[in-house]
Write a protein that holds these residues in place. Structure first.
Motif, PDB file in Angstrom:
ATOM      1  N   GLU A 180     111.763 -91.746 -84.885  1.00 23.71           N
ATOM      2  CA  GLU A 180     113.515 -91.848 -84.466  1.00 23.71           C
ATOM      3  C   GLU A 180     114.542 -90.862 -85.029  1.00 23.71           C
ATOM      4  O   GLU A 180     115.519 -90.897 -84.475  1.00 23.71           O
ATOM      5  CB  GLU A 180     113.658 -93.202 -85.590  1.00 23.71           C
ATOM      6  CG  GLU A 180     112.898 -94.375 -84.969  1.00 23.71           C
ATOM      7  CD  GLU A 180     113.643 -95.487 -85.680  1.00 23.71           C
ATOM      8  OE1 GLU A 180     114.380 -95.832 -86.960  1.00 23.71           O
ATOM      9  OE2 GLU A 180     113.006 -96.588 -85.079  1.00 23.71           O
ATOM     10  N   GLU A 181     114.498 -89.838 -86.524  1.00 24.20           N
ATOM     11  CA  GLU A 181     114.944 -89.320 -87.071  1.00 24.20           C
ATOM     12  C   GLU A 181     115.197 -87.392 -85.665  1.00 24.20           C
ATOM     13  O   GLU A 181     115.812 -87.413 -85.548  1.00 24.20           O
ATOM     14  CB  GLU A 181     114.366 -88.767 -87.966  1.00 24.20           C
ATOM     15  CG  GLU A 181     115.392 -87.117 -88.828  1.00 24.20           C
ATOM     16  CD  GLU A 181     116.770 -87.472 -88.674  1.00 24.20           C
ATOM     17  OE1 GLU A 181     117.713 -86.562 -88.981  1.00 24.20           O
ATOM     18  OE2 GLU A 181     117.648 -88.730 -88.963  1.00 24.20           O
ATOM     19  N   ARG A 225     116.973 -88.352 -82.527  1.00 26.03           N
ATOM     20  CA  ARG A 225     118.514 -88.112 -83.053  1.00 26.03           C
ATOM     21  C   ARG A 225     119.088 -87.106 -83.047  1.00 26.03           C
ATOM     22  O   ARG A 225     120.299 -86.733 -82.299  1.00 26.03           O
ATOM     23  CB  ARG A 225     119.166 -88.985 -84.329  1.00 26.03           C
ATOM     24  CG  ARG A 225     120.530 -88.930 -84.840  1.00 26.03           C
ATOM     25  CD  ARG A 225     120.435 -89.164 -86.155  1.00 26.03           C
ATOM     26  NE  ARG A 225     120.143 -88.262 -87.223  1.00 26.03           N
ATOM     27  CZ  ARG A 225     120.571 -86.861 -86.914  1.00 26.03           C
ATOM     28  NH1 ARG A 225     121.877 -86.828 -86.479  1.00 26.03           N
ATOM     29  NH2 ARG A 225     119.887 -86.124 -87.414  1.00 26.03           N
ATOM     30  N   ARG A 226     118.324 -85.518 -83.657  1.00 21.54           N
ATOM     31  CA  ARG A 226     118.507 -84.577 -83.401  1.00 21.54           C
ATOM     32  C   ARG A 226     118.949 -83.830 -82.280  1.00 21.54           C
ATOM     33  O   ARG A 226     119.314 -83.790 -81.977  1.00 21.54           O
ATOM     34  CB  ARG A 226     118.043 -84.132 -84.471  1.00 21.54           C
ATOM     35  CG  ARG A 226     117.722 -83.665 -86.066  1.00 21.54           C
ATOM     36  CD  ARG A 226     116.650 -83.796 -86.955  1.00 21.54           C
ATOM     37  NE  ARG A 226     116.708 -83.724 -88.119  1.00 21.54           N
ATOM     38  CZ  ARG A 226     115.887 -83.113 -88.879  1.00 21.54           C
ATOM     39  NH1 ARG A 226     115.113 -82.321 -88.709  1.00 21.54           N
ATOM     40  NH2 ARG A 226     115.783 -83.423 -90.609  1.00 21.54           N
ATOM     41  N   ARG A 264     119.261 -85.596 -79.967  1.00 20.99           N
ATOM     42  CA  ARG A 264     120.676 -86.256 -79.027  1.00 20.99           C
ATOM     43  C   ARG A 264     121.606 -85.522 -79.210  1.00 20.99           C
ATOM     44  O   ARG A 264     122.433 -85.404 -78.737  1.00 20.99           O
ATOM     45  CB  ARG A 264     120.798 -88.004 -79.360  1.00 20.99           C
ATOM     46  CG  ARG A 264     119.956 -88.348 -78.387  1.00 20.99           C
ATOM     47  CD  ARG A 264     120.095 -90.056 -78.092  1.00 20.99           C
ATOM     48  NE  ARG A 264     119.958 -90.521 -80.318  1.00 20.99           N
ATOM     49  CZ  ARG A 264     119.674 -90.875 -80.437  1.00 20.99           C
ATOM     50  NH1 ARG A 264     117.821 -91.173 -80.084  1.00 20.99           N
ATOM     51  NH2 ARG A 264     119.275 -91.036 -81.114  1.00 20.99           N
ATOM     52  N   ASP A 265     121.640 -85.206 -80.815  1.00 15.02           N
ATOM     53  CA  ASP A 265     123.095 -83.841 -80.903  1.00 15.02           C
ATOM     54  C   ASP A 265     123.000 -82.902 -80.876  1.00 15.02           C
ATOM     55  O   ASP A 265     124.479 -82.858 -80.936  1.00 15.02           O
ATOM     56  CB  ASP A 265     122.722 -83.825 -82.357  1.00 15.02           C
ATOM     57  CG  ASP A 265     123.460 -85.384 -83.455  1.00 15.02           C
ATOM     58  OD1 ASP A 265     123.595 -86.157 -82.819  1.00 15.02           O
ATOM     59  OD2 ASP A 265     123.092 -85.488 -84.518  1.00 15.02           O
TER      60      ASP A 265
END
Length: 360
Positions: A297-298, A301-302, A304-305
């Protein structure tokens, strides 16, 4: 001072639903303030910083109230992110204060930059930004991949908490039912004729046999490896040198970007350098196993950033901003969509002027 704080905590628990609604309403107002009057951006960001800091304190207090009441249990399982960050915050004091410091800096960094832009020269403003990024980088150093945010998120719904209760938790269910049954209404006390049962209260017919297999029914209800793993071990420590290099590059990337922007000599290469470091970090990081749900998950997220690079540097000036401005002009007179266009138009100058509006 302690008695005043205690009174405020009691007031918060008794009125948690109202306070949560007020926080949400004020947070929505901050999106519409920029461009409305002089220094509206400063007022908006100041209000936003106060709301975020107070919400962090409220989350800590609500979690403490829930944990101290043994008569309630959660309806839904605690998210993995909350389990992990709460376990580290409860058992490692250094992690707790480092995580809170990171969030405090994140909540106030744009406000600090706005004040610096109004009070000091541009050179000193960039010195202040580099100083904040240095503190930010030092606080991020850890033996495991850093989660964002590093503190537990609010997993309690304050809207469902009874306003008169001081011990109930918003998303928790009582372990035993209420001992007293509801009283009979006065107009039914003398009614000796039984009422016909409502169709909704009748026993429904047995459902038709579904085509789904037993495995399809049981699989969502089965415990995963992350469900039974100790909370502090949900994120595996970094072991190989490549994993350390990958995480270090990811952590120092914003500091390198800000340092290069602060000097005219390397300003033009700042975006390319930061993007290259992003890609190198991504290629060197380890591939999480199927059971490492939190780590996957982390990393998602990275990934997507990376889209935030569209609002940074030359990419924003030559590609993204012209397209955004064109869309805003075309939809300015469209009902409902025109309101969003006006909001976006008021925020464009902030992205142009402030570093932390395009922050990593």
């Amino acid at each position: 001072m302690s008695s005043t704080l205690k009174k405020y905590e009691n007031f918060l628990v008794k009125n948690v639903s109202t306070i949560s609604t007020l926080e949400s309403s004020l947070r929505s107002v901050t999106w519409f303030l920029p461009g409305r009057f002089k220094d509206a951006d400063l007022a908006s960001e100041g209000l936003s910083a106060i709301l975020h800091v107070s919400s962090m304190y409220h989350d800590t207090l609500l979690a403490r109230v829930v944990q101290s009441d043994p008569h309630w249990k959660p309806i839904l399982p605690t998210p993995l992110h909350t389990r992990y960050t709460r376990a580290w915050s409860d058992k490692v004091t250094l992690y707790k204060w480092a995580a809170r410091s990171l969030e405090l800096i994140r909540f106030t960094q744009l406000l600090v930059e706005m004040l610096l832009r109004r009070k000091v020269s541009d050179k000193n403003r960039w010195r202040g930004i580099v100083f904040l990024e240095t503190r930010f980088t030092l606080l991020k150093v850890t033996t495991r991949p850093l989660l964002s945010p590093p503190i537990p998120e609010r997993d309690i719904d304050p809207a469902s908490m009874p306003p008169s209760s001081t011990h109930t938790s918003p998303t928790l269910a009582p372990t035993s039912p209420s001992p007293s049954s509801p009283p009979t209404p006065d107009h039914l006390k003398n009614n000796h004729i039984p009422l016909q049962p409502n169709a909704l209260m009748l026993t429904p017919a047995p459902p038709a046999r579904a085509d789904t297999s037993v495995e399809d029914y049981l699989l969502p209800k089965a415990l995963t490896t992350s469900s039974v793993k100790p909370s502090m071990l949900l994120m595996k420590p970094m072991s190989s040198p490549l994993e350390w290099v990958s995480e270090c590059i990811y952590i120092i990337r914003p500091l390198v970007y800000a340092s290069m922007l602060s000097t005219k000599k390397h300003e033009g290469k700042a975006l390319v350098t930061a993007f290259a470091m992003e890609l190198i970090s991504r290629s060197l990081r380890r591939t999480p196993s199927h059971s490492a749900d939190l780590e996957r998950e982390e990393y998602a997220r990275r990934d997507r950033d990376i889209l935030w690079y569209l609002v940074r540097g030359s990419v924003w000036e030559t590609y993204s901003r012209p397209k955004v401005e064109a869309v805003v002009e075309k939809t300015a007179n469209t009902p409902i969509i025109g309101i969003i266009s006006s909001l976006v138009k008021d925020w464009i100058p902030l992205v142009d002027e402030y570093y932390y509006c395009e922050y990593f």
